[in-house]
Design a protein around this motif. Structure first.
Motif, PDB file in Angstrom:
ATOM      1  N   ASP A 275       1.041  -3.177   5.815  1.00 51.66           N
ATOM      2  CA  ASP A 275       0.394  -1.990   5.249  1.00 51.66           C
ATOM      3  C   ASP A 275      -0.111  -1.057   6.335  1.00 51.66           C
ATOM      4  O   ASP A 275      -0.247   0.155   6.114  1.00 51.66           O
ATOM      5  N   GLU A 276      -0.388  -1.616   7.516  1.00 49.91           N
ATOM      6  CA  GLU A 276      -0.890  -0.784   8.609  1.00 49.91           C
ATOM      7  C   GLU A 276       0.192   0.123   9.171  1.00 49.91           C
ATOM      8  O   GLU A 276      -0.102   1.041   9.944  1.00 49.91           O
ATOM      9  N   PHE A 277       1.474  -0.113   8.799  1.00 51.12           N
ATOM     10  CA  PHE A 277       2.519   0.776   9.315  1.00 51.12           C
ATOM     11  C   PHE A 277       3.480   1.278   8.250  1.00 51.12           C
ATOM     12  O   PHE A 277       4.513   1.852   8.559  1.00 51.12           O
ATOM     13  N   GLY A 278       3.154   1.120   6.962  1.00 50.58           N
ATOM     14  CA  GLY A 278       3.957   1.749   5.919  1.00 50.58           C
ATOM     15  C   GLY A 278       5.079   0.906   5.361  1.00 50.58           C
ATOM     16  O   GLY A 278       6.100   1.435   4.902  1.00 50.58           O
ATOM     17  N   GLN A 279       4.901  -0.414   5.322  1.00 46.88           N
ATOM     18  CA  GLN A 279       5.918  -1.309   4.767  1.00 46.88           C
ATOM     19  C   GLN A 279       6.161  -1.021   3.282  1.00 46.88           C
ATOM     20  O   GLN A 279       5.208  -0.847   2.510  1.00 46.88           O
ATOM     21  N   THR A 280       7.410  -0.974   2.900  1.00 48.04           N
ATOM     22  CA  THR A 280       7.769  -0.779   1.492  1.00 48.04           C
ATOM     23  C   THR A 280       8.566  -1.964   0.974  1.00 48.04           C
ATOM     24  O   THR A 280       9.279  -2.624   1.735  1.00 48.04           O
ATOM     25  N   GLN A 281       8.428  -2.246  -0.306  1.00 43.17           N
ATOM     26  CA  GLN A 281       9.280  -3.208  -1.004  1.00 43.17           C
ATOM     27  C   GLN A 281      10.101  -2.505  -2.072  1.00 43.17           C
ATOM     28  O   GLN A 281      10.499  -3.109  -3.059  1.00 43.17           O
ATOM     29  N   GLN A 282      10.304  -1.201  -1.849  1.00 43.93           N
ATOM     30  CA  GLN A 282      11.141  -0.390  -2.734  1.00 43.93           C
ATOM     31  C   GLN A 282      10.680  -0.457  -4.181  1.00 43.93           C
ATOM     32  O   GLN A 282      11.479  -0.444  -5.117  1.00 43.93           O
ATOM     33  N   GLY A 283       9.360  -0.543  -4.357  1.00 42.67           N
ATOM     34  CA  GLY A 283       8.799  -0.525  -5.698  1.00 42.67           C
ATOM     35  C   GLY A 283       8.768  -1.869  -6.399  1.00 42.67           C
ATOM     36  O   GLY A 283       8.379  -1.945  -7.563  1.00 42.67           O
ATOM     37  N   ASN A 284       9.171  -2.937  -5.723  1.00 41.38           N
ATOM     38  CA  ASN A 284       9.094  -4.276  -6.328  1.00 41.38           C
ATOM     39  C   ASN A 284       7.657  -4.775  -6.183  1.00 41.38           C
ATOM     40  O   ASN A 284       7.151  -4.922  -5.074  1.00 41.38           O
TER      41      ASN A 284
ATOM     42  N   LEU B 203       0.830  -1.207   0.000  1.00 42.56           N
ATOM     43  CA  LEU B 203       0.000   0.000   0.000  1.00 42.56           C
ATOM     44  C   LEU B 203       0.866   1.259   0.000  1.00 42.56           C
ATOM     45  O   LEU B 203       0.591   2.211  -0.732  1.00 42.56           O
ATOM     46  N   TRP B 204       1.921   1.271   0.806  1.00 42.90           N
ATOM     47  CA  TRP B 204       2.792   2.443   0.823  1.00 42.90           C
ATOM     48  C   TRP B 204       3.391   2.685  -0.552  1.00 42.90           C
ATOM     49  O   TRP B 204       3.486   3.832  -1.014  1.00 42.90           O
ATOM     50  N   ASP B 205       3.777   1.631  -1.228  1.00 44.15           N
ATOM     51  CA  ASP B 205       4.422   1.789  -2.532  1.00 44.15           C
ATOM     52  C   ASP B 205       3.464   2.314  -3.598  1.00 44.15           C
ATOM     53  O   ASP B 205       3.917   2.876  -4.609  1.00 44.15           O
ATOM     54  N   THR B 206       2.150   2.169  -3.395  1.00 50.69           N
ATOM     55  CA  THR B 206       1.212   2.772  -4.353  1.00 50.69           C
ATOM     56  C   THR B 206       1.260   4.293  -4.252  1.00 50.69           C
ATOM     57  O   THR B 206       0.806   4.989  -5.162  1.00 50.69           O
ATOM     58  N   THR B 207       1.803   4.814  -3.146  1.00 50.40           N
ATOM     59  CA  THR B 207       1.925   6.266  -2.983  1.00 50.40           C
ATOM     60  C   THR B 207       3.354   6.755  -3.195  1.00 50.40           C
ATOM     61  O   THR B 207       3.615   7.955  -3.106  1.00 50.40           O
ATOM     62  N   ALA B 208       4.287   5.833  -3.455  1.00 53.91           N
ATOM     63  CA  ALA B 208       5.693   6.205  -3.534  1.00 53.91           C
ATOM     64  C   ALA B 208       6.336   5.900  -4.881  1.00 53.91           C
ATOM     65  O   ALA B 208       7.457   6.337  -5.144  1.00 53.91           O
ATOM     66  N   TYR B 209       5.641   5.150  -5.734  1.00 54.58           N
ATOM     67  CA  TYR B 209       6.232   4.751  -7.017  1.00 54.58           C
ATOM     68  C   TYR B 209       5.194   4.836  -8.131  1.00 54.58           C
ATOM     69  O   TYR B 209       4.060   4.374  -7.977  1.00 54.58           O
ATOM     70  N   ASN B 210       5.599   5.431  -9.234  1.00 53.23           N
ATOM     71  CA  ASN B 210       4.765   5.411 -10.430  1.00 53.23           C
ATOM     72  C   ASN B 210       4.970   4.127 -11.224  1.00 53.23           C
ATOM     73  O   ASN B 210       4.066   3.680 -11.939  1.00 53.23           O
TER      74      ASN B 210
END
Length: 687
Positions: free
Chosen positions: A532-541, A463-470
């Motif tokens: 997703d409840e705390f902003g986990q990222t997979q660096q756009g993967n 979920l965080w990556d939907t706001t951090a990566y195009n």
């Protein structure tokens, strides 16, 4: 557990039974039964405690109906074993018997030893075509089955049976959830012991989770081509055994560890749902290894086309399990019942479920597989969730399944993302998703809880990556970025990837909180991806299936507590507003008027023109309860705006943009709806 170092392989035919498949420890011995309709001989191979030294090899003495069976007195729980199956090696007619290959019992309840990739695991000569024959012995590279018993004393024997309208699902990976949790004992991390540890259960309980849905825990194989690239089959959608848990998630081979974990979840009021992969196995296509089904009876266990040399693939993984065959169907049903009755799980999510509904004429929701489950008194009573698609023709079937199945709703995922991304003309689609997607599910007496709503799952961006990566960033997967979805419906809000810009970070947080609240407060069943409840990222993967490392392991140390607080408040409010979540898609009529009203920010009901206003970013759903209480749910994907409230005083229950999202205020007249936020107000209801 006890073992038997010197196996007595003398059969007692008077005690042999073909009716129970696999192994059964009874009468001071063990009964063995294996189905192979085309085999000419089946040899049972017994091993010592190490699983490396064969102590006996004997042919099962009896066969009826294709079930080869025999009873060996003196064997105990803990006995290691495997099979060698003799028959024709005739690939062009679908037969691939090769007794040089040690085979895993499809019904093995536990495994001991790892699968070690070697050319001897293949029935043909590697480097040649699959019509060749390989005579090397594969035993030393194969895991062995282990005879188990059922003496575990459960603390809780009754099922939880949480109502669907009260269910909140948390999709998680056994290892990924626990490997970096600071409160988990280092030696336990990545195992069921860690999964059910106090810190993990406390987090889930406080968040409001009622069911944990685990990515595959059935024993699975790591593809050799991934190992050679320094990667692994992390997600586990590559099943080796439908009964045995994956050894990597255990501290030993003892399945008691799984039972203890399930027992602990149940004590905390949390159900356990398994993601199961009955559509294919890890043996792949005709160029894959011979580990179990292929060597037992390839033409029975796998679907083939007119050209029987090649298996039929609707899964994109090389093969398709032939559940149209009664004995293969029985194996799957036996597996499901085993996990419910012996292991006490509470439900299943069926991977690529459309494949399981394929009959001779294509997808058939009334077909044999699902009809068998629906009539089964054990299986029809647990939670059943379909992933309603596969890659075959006509495989996309969202809304196409039947009660009591629920379905992952990717339409809800996509529309929620698009609405909060501020796409045009998303008000009408969002009203559908808030109502439980009636176009898809309001038929054949299906309830609104047929829709499992989510905005992110293991497959895709977090979920965080939907706001951090195009764009996706999958270079680490070693496929030059070709893998993974291209249509992510994402928006980096100004910078691709990490940033220190406070304005961008605030925008990302607001959008994440708003999307989670939308999932929490929609009709249907909410599902949250772990982290997703705390902003986990997979660096756009967006296809991290092969990344067993820091990229996918949850980063608890950097968990954003403001995101957790917002998600917790939204889920708590869902449970608090008793009648707000119903099963009728909000269509019930009340004696004093409509149950549902859709409101414009000006305070009036939405007009036809409003629904078609492409630039409209704010609207509200008003729910009139039977007891006279009102709930007003305001969604504002745009800039800060005034919203004219219906008459009277309203109690604000939720503001996802606030530092304290659950702070209570009394408001009337108009309210300022902050940008990118969800507000919930009540009148005459819970304070």
């Amino acid at each position: 557990m006890t073992t038997n170092p010197s196996a007595n392989a003398t059969f007692d035919t008077s005690l042999a039974r073909p009716d129970k498949m696999g192994t059964e420890a009874r009468d001071d011995g063990v009964n063995f039964a294996l189905f192979s309709n085309a085999a000419e001989k089946v040899e049972l191979c017994l091993y010592d405690e190490s699983g490396q030294n064969e102590t006996a090899r004997v042919a099962l003495p009896d066969m009826e109906g294709g079930v080869w069976h025999g009873f060996v007195p003196g064997l105990k729980i803990g006995q290691r074993y495997g099979y060698r199956v003799h028959g024709p090696y005739d690939p062009e007619n679908g037969d691939r018997f090769n007794p040089n290959k040690l085979l895993l019992d499809p019904y093995a309840r536990a495994l001991m030893g790892k699968l070690v990739w070697d050319d001897s695991l293949f029935g043909y000569q590697v480097g040649e075509d699959d019509l060749t024959f390989d005579d090397r012995d594969s035993a030393q590279f194969m895991p062995k089955g282990v005879v188990t018993g059922d003496d575990y004393q459960w603390d809780r024997n009754d099922a939880l049976r949480t109502r669907w309208d009260k269910t909140v699902i948390y999709e998680a990976h056994v290892k990924g959830l626990t490997m970096k949790h600071p409160g988990v004992v280092q030696a336990d991390r990545g195992t069921f012991a860690a999964l059910s540890s106090d810190p993990v259960i406390e987090h889930l309980t406080k968040l409001g989770v009622t069911a944990i849905e685990l990515l595959p825990i059935h024993a699975f194989a790591n593809d050799n081509y991934l190992i050679e690239k320094g990667l692994s089959n992390y997600w586990g959608y590559n099943t080796l055994s439908f009964f045995a848990p994956h050894q990597g998630y255990l501290k030993s081979w003892d399945i008691r560890e799984v039972k203890e974990a399930i027992d602990r979840f149940h004590a905390a009021g949390i159900e356990v749902i398994l993601d199961v992969v009955y559509n294919h196995t890890c043996e792949g296509n005709e160029m894959g290894p011979t580990l179990s089904f292929r060597g037992i009876d390839n033409a029975t266990y796998y679907m083939t086309g007119d050209d029987k040399r090649h298996v039929y693939d609707t899964t994109g993984t090389g093969n398709t399990l032939n559940v149209q065959h009664p004995m293969v169907l029985r194996m799957v049903m036996d597996s499901l019942r085993y996990w419910v009755e012996v292991m006490h799980v509470d439900g299943f999510r069926f991977d690529l479920a459309s494949t399981l509904a394929r009959e001779a004429d294509g997808f058939d929701r009334s077909g044999n597989f699902f009809a068998t489950i629906r009539q089964d008194p054990v299986l029809s009573a647990v939670k059943l969730i379909a992933e309603p698609w596969d890659i075959g023709h006509g495989g996309y079937q969202v809304g196409g399944f039947v009660w009591p199945f629920r379905e992952w709703n990717d339409k809800s995922r996509d529309d929620i993302r698009a609405f909060w991304r501020r796409d045009d003309s998303m008000i009408a689609p969002m009203s559908e998703r808030l109502s439980g997607s009636p176009v898809q599910f309001n038929h054949d007496n299906r309830p609104a809880t047929s829709s499992v709503n989510f905005v992110a799952a293991h497959d895709g961006f977090t979920l965080w990556d939907t706001t951090a990566y195009n764009d996706k960033h999958n270079d680490a997967n070693g496929e030059d970025g070709r893998d993974g979805h291209d249509n992510n419906i994402s928006d980096n809000l100004g910078t691709e990837g990490p940033t220190d810009d406070p304005a961008i970070l605030e925008a990302r947080k607001r959008r994440v909180k708003a999307m989670l609240a939308t999932v929490a407060l929609s009709q249907g069943v909410p599902m949250i991806l772990a982290g997703d409840e705390f902003g986990q990222t997979q660096q756009g993967n967006n296809n991290a299936y092969c990344q067993d490392n820091d990229l996918t392991w949850l980063d608890w140390d950097n968990a954003d507590q403001t995101l957790i607080a917002s998600a917790t408040a939204a889920l708590a409010l869902r449970q608090k507003l008793d009648e707000f979540i119903d099963t009728s898609f909000g269509n019930a009529e009340l004696s004093d008027g409509k149950a549902i009203r859709w409101l414009h920010a000006e305070g009036r009901e939405m007009s036809e023109d409003d629904w078609h206003d492409g630039g409209l970013r704010i609207f509200a759903k008003r729910v009139v309860m039977s007891g006279g209480a009102d709930v007003l749910l305001i969604l504002n994907a745009g800039d800060t705006a005034e919203f004219a409230l219906p008459e009277g005083d309203w109690a604000q229950q939720l503001d996802t943009s606030a530092n304290d999202p659950a702070a209570h205020l009394t408001v009337s007249g108009t309210i300022e709806a902050p940008w990118q936020s969800v507000l919930v107000l009540t009148q005459g209801g819970p304070a």
